[in-house]
Write a protein that holds these residues in place. Sequence first.
Motif, PDB file in Angstrom:
ATOM      1  N   ALA A 161      32.891  42.360  38.218  1.00  0.00           N
ATOM      2  CA  ALA A 161      32.948  42.968  36.884  1.00  0.00           C
ATOM      3  C   ALA A 161      34.054  44.020  36.807  1.00  0.00           C
ATOM      4  O   ALA A 161      34.753  44.136  35.790  1.00  0.00           O
ATOM      5  CB  ALA A 161      31.601  43.588  36.543  1.00  0.00           C
ATOM      6  N   SER A 162      34.234  44.804  37.870  1.00  0.00           N
ATOM      7  CA  SER A 162      35.305  45.806  37.883  1.00  0.00           C
ATOM      8  C   SER A 162      36.676  45.146  37.818  1.00  0.00           C
ATOM      9  O   SER A 162      37.560  45.578  37.072  1.00  0.00           O
ATOM     10  CB  SER A 162      35.200  46.684  39.141  1.00  0.00           C
ATOM     11  OG  SER A 162      34.050  47.490  39.098  1.00  0.00           O
ATOM     12  N   VAL A 163      36.859  44.084  38.592  1.00  0.00           N
ATOM     13  CA  VAL A 163      38.145  43.382  38.604  1.00  0.00           C
ATOM     14  C   VAL A 163      38.423  42.755  37.234  1.00  0.00           C
ATOM     15  O   VAL A 163      39.550  42.820  36.726  1.00  0.00           O
ATOM     16  CB  VAL A 163      38.163  42.321  39.712  1.00  0.00           C
ATOM     17  CG1 VAL A 163      39.370  41.399  39.571  1.00  0.00           C
ATOM     18  CG2 VAL A 163      38.180  42.993  41.074  1.00  0.00           C
ATOM     19  N   ALA A 164      37.418  42.172  36.614  1.00  0.00           N
ATOM     20  CA  ALA A 164      37.603  41.575  35.292  1.00  0.00           C
ATOM     21  C   ALA A 164      38.023  42.626  34.273  1.00  0.00           C
ATOM     22  O   ALA A 164      38.924  42.402  33.449  1.00  0.00           O
ATOM     23  CB  ALA A 164      36.316  40.888  34.844  1.00  0.00           C
ATOM     24  N   PHE A 165      37.407  43.816  34.340  1.00  0.00           N
ATOM     25  CA  PHE A 165      37.720  44.882  33.390  1.00  0.00           C
ATOM     26  C   PHE A 165      39.152  45.374  33.562  1.00  0.00           C
ATOM     27  O   PHE A 165      39.916  45.482  32.595  1.00  0.00           O
ATOM     28  CB  PHE A 165      36.727  46.036  33.571  1.00  0.00           C
ATOM     29  CG  PHE A 165      36.865  47.133  32.554  1.00  0.00           C
ATOM     30  CD1 PHE A 165      36.197  47.056  31.343  1.00  0.00           C
ATOM     31  CD2 PHE A 165      37.656  48.248  32.799  1.00  0.00           C
ATOM     32  CE1 PHE A 165      36.321  48.069  30.392  1.00  0.00           C
ATOM     33  CE2 PHE A 165      37.785  49.256  31.866  1.00  0.00           C
ATOM     34  CZ  PHE A 165      37.107  49.174  30.657  1.00  0.00           C
TER      35      PHE A 165
END
Length: 326
Positions: A161-165
């Motif tokens: 989720a952090s990488v996607a954001f």
Amino acid sequence: MPIPSPNLYPEFNTVRLSHVEFIVKDLAASRAFYVDTLGLQVSYEDKNAIYLRAMEERGHHCIVLKQGAEAVANVLGMKVYGEEDLDRAKSFFEKKGLPTEWVERPYQGRTLRTRDNFGIPLEFYHKMDRLPPIHQQYKLYKGVKPLRIDHFNCFSPDVDASVAFYSEMGFRVTEYTEDEESKKLWAAWLHRKGGVHDMAFTNGRGPRLHHTAFWVPTPLNIIDLLDLMSTTGYLKNIERGPGRHGISNAFFLYILDPDGHRIEIYCSDYQTVDPDLEPIKWDLKDPQRQTLWGAPAPKSWFEHGSLFAGTEVRDSSLSATPIIAP
């Protein structure tokens, strides 16, 4: 899960990471560590705060130390390309349902304060006061001879989720570690400035700040720092290294400041400017991913981190672990 495709045309243009603000419990002790031992330069100080920069930096500060009752990381700073990017950034975060506000910050122009998808406090600015260059004033070089701030690494409860954001913000993945069983990301390294990373995420209880890194000229500077720390009362502050990472190929040392904020001293990674550069994948169980050579990382390196001010921390659902030193 597959890593996101690079977003080469994000809604706003982040140039690079810029600065971090730490709350420290003893400002004099922190000054002795960051100025007298590491060799950062004082841009301004009073009884409540110290503003520091490294030798190649023209901006007013890369670290702000503020006196306080509890040691936390207050905010991570980023520089954007132009004033219009600040307004675009505000719109981006508001569309995500995240808080935004304009704040007054010493030595900075218009500054946007917000948080990422897990609550990491961020601020974006375009203009910071410029100071005269000092990179050729060799009489000022001391300690580890820090040249510039290089990157942040944060614990994330969900690295995917952090990488996607951050990918949506235009950060590009250079290297990543995938857990083969779950196919989830255990860690990832993302950049804006053309190095291996401006921001990295490591699986764990978070969000918390794992470390702030400074670039130094050569591995010999790190050896000099080890000699200095071991003979000036900072032996116990040496946590890990020296060694060379498999990921990033960097020569590294991890140390803790008097409040436990982790600092990485770092050199010798590689260029990542090409927008079509393919990310490098690592297996979590590869013993050379974290340490190409040198002692494996201690347990503290996977568990200890700085809390972010006003941010709720949660456990990660991914229980996979890499190789840890006994």
